[in-house]
Design a protein around this motif. Structure first.
Motif: not given
Length: 124
Positions: A28-52
């Motif tokens: 998750a950390e690697n993909l978050a870095e590649q798309i330019g977001v924090s790992q925390q934000q990416f985690s929210r995307y994967e959990r569906g807690a935040t609209k991507i």
């Protein structure tokens, strides 16, 4: 036309992102870095807690070598239709090998034997 609940779509997309990311072998950390977001934000995307963000989803689809429609395949958005989205198989050999390795680890010995027998039969 029945309306879909956005939260359900966000959850479905997040699950698909996580599934495909794991199949490809990215953290998750690697993909978050590649798309330019924090790992925390990416985690929210994967959990569906935040609209991507759509731009982030497009980047994820490119990085994971996956059609963008595949991420919507499990959503309940009845007004969205995708043809064969669940049947997606990547074209690149390395991606195919990674998918096989991912699924192989989850098979029982009987299932592995049956798969090998099936593949042998296809070669004849």
């Amino acid at each position: 036309m029945k309306r879909f609940i956005a939260a359900e779509v966000d959850l479905a997309i997040g699950k698909r992102i996580q599934q495909r990311r794991k199949e490809v072998g990215l953290t998750a950390e690697n993909l978050a870095e590649q798309i330019g977001v924090s790992q925390q934000q990416f985690s929210r995307y994967e959990r569906g807690a935040t609209k991507i963000n759509v731009a982030h989803l497009v980047n994820i689809a490119v990085i994971l070598d996956t059609p963008i429609s595949w991420f919507f395949a499990d959503s309940r958005a009845e007004n969205l239709t995708f043809t064969n989205a669940q049947d997606y198989v990547p074209v690149r050999n390395d991606a195919l090998k990674q998918r096989l390795d991912y699924h192989w680890t989850n098979l029982s010995n009987d299932q592995k034997r049956n798969l090998i027998n099936f593949l042998d039969a296809m070669q004849k």
